[in-house]
Design a protein around this motif. Structure first.
Motif, PDB file in Angstrom:
ATOM      1  N   MET A   1       7.902  36.275 -11.762  1.00 27.19           N
ATOM      2  CA  MET A   1       7.321  35.507 -12.872  1.00 27.19           C
ATOM      3  C   MET A   1       7.102  36.430 -14.065  1.00 27.19           C
ATOM      4  O   MET A   1       6.586  37.534 -13.911  1.00 27.19           O
ATOM      5  CB  MET A   1       6.000  34.878 -12.447  1.00 27.19           C
ATOM      6  CG  MET A   1       5.302  34.210 -13.614  1.00 27.19           C
ATOM      7  SD  MET A   1       3.775  33.393 -13.156  1.00 27.19           S
ATOM      8  CE  MET A   1       2.875  33.597 -14.678  1.00 27.19           C
TER       9      MET A   1
ATOM     10  N   TYR B   1      -6.338  29.863  -5.487  1.00 23.95           N
ATOM     11  CA  TYR B   1      -7.349  30.400  -6.422  1.00 23.95           C
ATOM     12  C   TYR B   1      -8.619  29.557  -6.515  1.00 23.95           C
ATOM     13  O   TYR B   1      -9.386  29.753  -7.446  1.00 23.95           O
ATOM     14  CB  TYR B   1      -6.746  30.559  -7.828  1.00 23.95           C
ATOM     15  CG  TYR B   1      -5.745  31.677  -7.897  1.00 23.95           C
ATOM     16  CD1 TYR B   1      -6.175  32.993  -8.163  1.00 23.95           C
ATOM     17  CD2 TYR B   1      -4.409  31.445  -7.681  1.00 23.95           C
ATOM     18  CE1 TYR B   1      -5.256  34.026  -8.200  1.00 23.95           C
ATOM     19  CE2 TYR B   1      -3.487  32.468  -7.723  1.00 23.95           C
ATOM     20  CZ  TYR B   1      -3.908  33.761  -7.981  1.00 23.95           C
ATOM     21  OH  TYR B   1      -3.006  34.784  -8.031  1.00 23.95           O
TER      22      TYR B   1
ATOM     23  N   CYS C   1       3.853  27.119 -19.314  1.00 21.06           N
ATOM     24  CA  CYS C   1       3.951  27.196 -17.858  1.00 21.06           C
ATOM     25  C   CYS C   1       4.701  26.035 -17.224  1.00 21.06           C
ATOM     26  O   CYS C   1       5.267  26.199 -16.125  1.00 21.06           O
ATOM     27  CB  CYS C   1       2.566  27.273 -17.230  1.00 21.06           C
ATOM     28  SG  CYS C   1       1.339  28.144 -18.231  1.00 21.06           S
TER      29      CYS C   1
ATOM     30  N   LYS D   1       5.175  38.117  -4.925  1.00 25.06           N
ATOM     31  CA  LYS D   1       4.659  37.672  -3.632  1.00 25.06           C
ATOM     32  C   LYS D   1       5.754  37.042  -2.778  1.00 25.06           C
ATOM     33  O   LYS D   1       6.014  37.450  -1.663  1.00 25.06           O
ATOM     34  CB  LYS D   1       3.576  36.621  -3.845  1.00 25.06           C
ATOM     35  CG  LYS D   1       2.156  37.132  -3.832  1.00 25.06           C
ATOM     36  CD  LYS D   1       1.273  35.896  -3.699  1.00 25.06           C
ATOM     37  CE  LYS D   1      -0.211  36.233  -3.769  1.00 25.06           C
ATOM     38  NZ  LYS D   1      -0.996  34.985  -3.817  1.00 25.06           N
ATOM     39  N   ARG D   2       6.345  35.969  -3.301  1.00 25.19           N
ATOM     40  CA  ARG D   2       7.254  35.134  -2.486  1.00 25.19           C
ATOM     41  C   ARG D   2       8.661  35.720  -2.518  1.00 25.19           C
ATOM     42  O   ARG D   2       9.243  35.850  -3.597  1.00 25.19           O
ATOM     43  CB  ARG D   2       7.250  33.708  -3.039  1.00 25.19           C
ATOM     44  CG  ARG D   2       5.867  33.067  -2.901  1.00 25.19           C
ATOM     45  CD  ARG D   2       5.711  31.843  -3.782  1.00 25.19           C
ATOM     46  NE  ARG D   2       4.323  31.331  -3.724  1.00 25.19           N
ATOM     47  CZ  ARG D   2       3.305  31.838  -4.369  1.00 25.19           C
ATOM     48  NH1 ARG D   2       3.467  32.911  -5.148  1.00 25.19           N
ATOM     49  NH2 ARG D   2       2.110  31.325  -4.239  1.00 25.19           N
TER      50      ARG D   2
ATOM     51  N   CYS E   1       8.146  25.970 -15.256  1.00 24.51           N
ATOM     52  CA  CYS E   1       8.333  26.506 -13.902  1.00 24.51           C
ATOM     53  C   CYS E   1       7.327  25.983 -12.886  1.00 24.51           C
ATOM     54  O   CYS E   1       7.510  26.208 -11.680  1.00 24.51           O
ATOM     55  CB  CYS E   1       8.269  28.041 -13.926  1.00 24.51           C
ATOM     56  SG  CYS E   1       9.486  28.785 -15.023  1.00 24.51           S
ATOM     57  N   HIS E   2       6.262  25.346 -13.374  1.00 25.20           N
ATOM     58  CA  HIS E   2       5.212  24.881 -12.436  1.00 25.20           C
ATOM     59  C   HIS E   2       5.007  23.370 -12.553  1.00 25.20           C
ATOM     60  O   HIS E   2       4.540  22.867 -13.569  1.00 25.20           O
ATOM     61  CB  HIS E   2       3.881  25.603 -12.690  1.00 25.20           C
ATOM     62  CG  HIS E   2       3.944  27.056 -12.377  1.00 25.20           C
ATOM     63  ND1 HIS E   2       4.019  27.555 -11.084  1.00 25.20           N
ATOM     64  CD2 HIS E   2       3.954  28.158 -13.186  1.00 25.20           C
ATOM     65  CE1 HIS E   2       4.076  28.878 -11.106  1.00 25.20           C
ATOM     66  NE2 HIS E   2       4.038  29.280 -12.398  1.00 25.20           N
TER      67      HIS E   2
HETATM   68  C1  HEC Z   1       9.987  31.425 -15.842  1.00 23.49           C
HETATM   69  C2  HEC Z   1       9.188  30.749 -14.815  1.00 23.49           C
HETATM   70  C3  HEC Z   1       7.689  30.903 -14.827  1.00 23.49           C
HETATM   71  C4  HEC Z   1       6.847  30.660 -15.853  1.00 23.49           C
HETATM   72  C5  HEC Z   1       7.214  30.232 -17.288  1.00 23.49           C
HETATM   73  C6  HEC Z   1       5.498  30.799 -15.321  1.00 23.49           C
HETATM   74  N1  HEC Z   1       5.563  31.153 -14.021  1.00 23.49           N
HETATM   75 FE1  HEC Z   1       3.971  31.438 -12.815  1.00 23.49          FE
HETATM   76  N2  HEC Z   1       5.234  31.835 -11.294  1.00 23.49           N
HETATM   77  C7  HEC Z   1       6.586  31.849 -11.365  1.00 23.49           C
HETATM   78  C8  HEC Z   1       7.143  32.336 -10.097  1.00 23.49           C
HETATM   79  C9  HEC Z   1       8.632  32.491  -9.769  1.00 23.49           C
HETATM   80  C10 HEC Z   1       6.043  32.549  -9.275  1.00 23.49           C
HETATM   81  C11 HEC Z   1       6.093  33.073  -7.845  1.00 23.49           C
HETATM   82  C12 HEC Z   1       6.056  34.557  -7.932  1.00 23.49           C
HETATM   83  C13 HEC Z   1       5.983  35.166  -6.599  1.00 23.49           C
HETATM   84  O1  HEC Z   1       5.420  34.568  -5.690  1.00 23.49           O
HETATM   85  O2  HEC Z   1       6.433  36.292  -6.544  1.00 23.49           O
HETATM   86  C14 HEC Z   1       4.868  32.200 -10.038  1.00 23.49           C
HETATM   87  C15 HEC Z   1       3.596  32.214  -9.540  1.00 23.49           C
HETATM   88  C16 HEC Z   1       2.456  31.935 -10.249  1.00 23.49           C
HETATM   89  C17 HEC Z   1       1.147  31.973  -9.681  1.00 23.49           C
HETATM   90  C18 HEC Z   1       0.751  32.209  -8.237  1.00 23.49           C
HETATM   91  C19 HEC Z   1       0.292  33.591  -7.972  1.00 23.49           C
HETATM   92  C20 HEC Z   1      -0.070  33.729  -6.535  1.00 23.49           C
HETATM   93  O3  HEC Z   1      -1.076  34.473  -6.377  1.00 23.49           O
HETATM   94  O4  HEC Z   1       0.594  33.140  -5.687  1.00 23.49           O
HETATM   95  C21 HEC Z   1       0.293  31.663 -10.699  1.00 23.49           C
HETATM   96  C22 HEC Z   1      -1.226  31.566 -10.641  1.00 23.49           C
HETATM   97  C23 HEC Z   1       1.092  31.418 -11.874  1.00 23.49           C
HETATM   98  N3  HEC Z   1       2.410  31.627 -11.553  1.00 23.49           N
HETATM   99  C24 HEC Z   1       0.586  31.061 -13.109  1.00 23.49           C
HETATM  100  C25 HEC Z   1       1.380  30.877 -14.210  1.00 23.49           C
HETATM  101  C26 HEC Z   1       0.846  30.552 -15.501  1.00 23.49           C
HETATM  102  C27 HEC Z   1      -0.620  30.356 -15.825  1.00 23.49           C
HETATM  103  C28 HEC Z   1       1.877  30.414 -16.314  1.00 23.49           C
HETATM  104  C29 HEC Z   1       1.855  30.048 -17.792  1.00 23.49           C
HETATM  105  C30 HEC Z   1       1.032  30.866 -18.621  1.00 23.49           C
HETATM  106  C31 HEC Z   1       3.087  30.654 -15.549  1.00 23.49           C
HETATM  107  N4  HEC Z   1       2.752  30.933 -14.273  1.00 23.49           N
HETATM  108  C32 HEC Z   1       4.352  30.600 -16.057  1.00 23.49           C
HETATM  109  C33 HEC Z   1       7.381  31.498 -12.455  1.00 23.49           C
HETATM  110  C34 HEC Z   1       6.872  31.209 -13.693  1.00 23.49           C
END
Ligand code: HEC
Length: 434
Positions: free
Chosen positions: A413, A389, A367, A406-407, A370-371
């Protein structure tokens, strides 16, 4: 002080320092008595053998003297072990440095001692084999004596160099250390002491009741032999005093102290009455005054003990600053080592606690790209996720398995179906606890 300061290895001494110092002085004095008798014996045997070419009785005397040399040389070596070990223990950084600086010659002591001993045995045990080739026999005796005389010069050069670390950077091997300004006069002082102590020993030795039986002189009288040795003792005493004065005047100042100077004066003056008693026995007509010998020996024994203490005093004074500097450097070093060790321990603990935080490594692998913890990057910051959350780790797991959209400005994601529920729960808990 412009001297190299080596770092010590701070090991505890095997006995209290004061006890080691007393043992050093005592064992050194015992050792040096036998060294003197060995050296003097070897020289006297040679001199008498040469005199024996003209006066055969002296050749008999030379042979008897040689009997004492091999015994005294064994005692000299055995008794030398203790002072050498104590010097090594008390002055390890200095003695190690000076030994290394005259390294080749210091190592050469062993073959030289071996050769000298073998020559002494050839000289003594094959006496009669050389009856027709006295030149060869005398040649062997001369080589043996030369080696016996040279070996103490190596020791003296070493223990002298040890005292003056400021010379270490400029010394290039044994000979340059030997030519430092205060070695050769010290050596002469030592050699004349060897002649003095061995002469007195032979005065006593030739006064024993069995002596005449042992030597079987044809013409020579015992009193002549004893006066012969007295003459050497007297001459050597004069040389002792003169060289002693030169040694004192040329000693580097850093070891000087009032105590040292007083000890020297006391030691020197305790020997003075002996000069008169020796003179009496050299010049008295008829017989020798035997009690004089006891008095003379007592005087010189006193002088030797006091000089031995003074010698140690000078050494301690000369090295005081250097010892303190070494102790300081070593203490600083040990403190640095301790600190580095503590750091290393803390780092290890840190690492451990990080690794053991459940879900952390899985988060980093899957994760973190991206985070970010606080900044929105590809995806929202963990801070934001935590707010959405709060406490709901199952929600995160559900989202991660099948992320929604969402965004509007963000990309989609990717879902993480390859991760088990347990792994996802651990990750989500890590995010919430972050
Ligand atoms: C390739 C990039 C990428 C990876 C790797 C990634 N994410 Fe995300 N994640 C995003 C994006 C982009 C969003 C925003 C999506 C949206 O809002 O539509 C997001 C949003 C989220 C959110 C917010 C959901 C919400 O309700 O707003 C959570 C929780 C999350 N990710 C958890 C994880 C976890 C846990 C992992 C690892 C297992 C992970 N992400 C890996 C790109 C990534």
């Amino acid at each position: 002080m412009n001297a190299p300061i080596p770092r010590d290895i701070p090991l505890p001494l095997p006995a209290p320092e004061g006890l080691l110092e007393i043992l050093l002085i005592v064992s050194f004095l015992v050792h040096i008595v036998f060294v003197h008798l060995m050296l003097g014996g070897s020289m006297f045997s040679l001199v008498c053998q040469i005199k024996g070419l003209k006066t055969p009785d002296y050749e008999k005397l030379a042979y008897r003297i040689m009997q004492t040399v091999t015994v005294n040389k064994s005692l000299a070596v055995v008794m030398g072990v203790a002072p050498l070990l104590i010097i090594n223990t008390l002055y390890a950084p200095q003695f190690y440095a000076s030994s290394a600086l005259i390294g080749d010659m210091w190592m050469a002591v062993i073959p030289m001692v071996t050769l000298a001993f073998l020559l002494a045995y050839v000289h003594k045990f094959w006496w009669n084999h050389f009856i027709n080739i006295p030149e060869l026999h005398i040649g062997i005796a001369a080589l043996e004596t030369a080696l016996f005389l040279f070996i103490p010069l190596i020791f003296m050069t070493n223990v002298n160099l040890m005292l003056f670390p400021e010379y270490w950077p400029q010394v290039k091997g044994f000979f340059s250390a030997m030519l430092l300004p205060n070695v050769l006069q010290r050596y002469l002082h030592f050699i004349s002491a060897a002649v003095l102590f061995s002469s007195l020993f032979f005065v006593w030795w030739s006064g024993r009741k069995t002596f005449l039986q042992e030597v079987q002189f044809s013409k020579l009288r015992v009193i002549d032999v004893r006066r012969f040795f007295y003459a050497f003792a007297f001459g050597a005493t004069i040389v002792q005093i003169l060289t002693g004065l030169v040694v004192f005047v040329t000693l580097p100042a850093q070891g000087m102290s009032w105590r040292f100077t007083l000890l020297l004066m006391l030691g020197g003056s305790s020997a003075l009455p002996a000069i008169w008693w020796m003179w009496q026995n050299l010049t008295s007509p008829g017989h020798l005054i035997d009690d004089n010998l006891k008095r003379i020996i007592a005087c010189f024994a006193c002088a030797a003990i006091i000089m031995g203490i003074a010698r140690h005093d000078y050494r301690e004074n000369a090295l005081a600053d250097h010892k303190t500097a070494i102790a300081e450097k070593t203490a600083n070093y040990m403190a640095a080592v301790k600190e580095a060790g503590e750091h290393a321990q803390l780092d290890a603990k840190d690492q451990e606690s990080k690794i053991s935080a459940p879900g952390e490594s899985a988060f980093n692998q899957n994760c973190a790209a991206c985070h970010h913890a606080t900044l929105p990057t590809v995806g929202p910051a963990l801070q934001e996720i935590k707010e959405i959350y709060a406490g709901d780790s199952a929600g995160i797991v559900a989202w991660t398995k099948a992320p929604g959209k969402k965004r509007p400005d963000s990309m989609q994601m990717p879902g993480f179906v390859q991760l088990s529920d347990d792994e996802l729960t651990a990750i989500s808990q890590y995010i919430l606890s972050h």
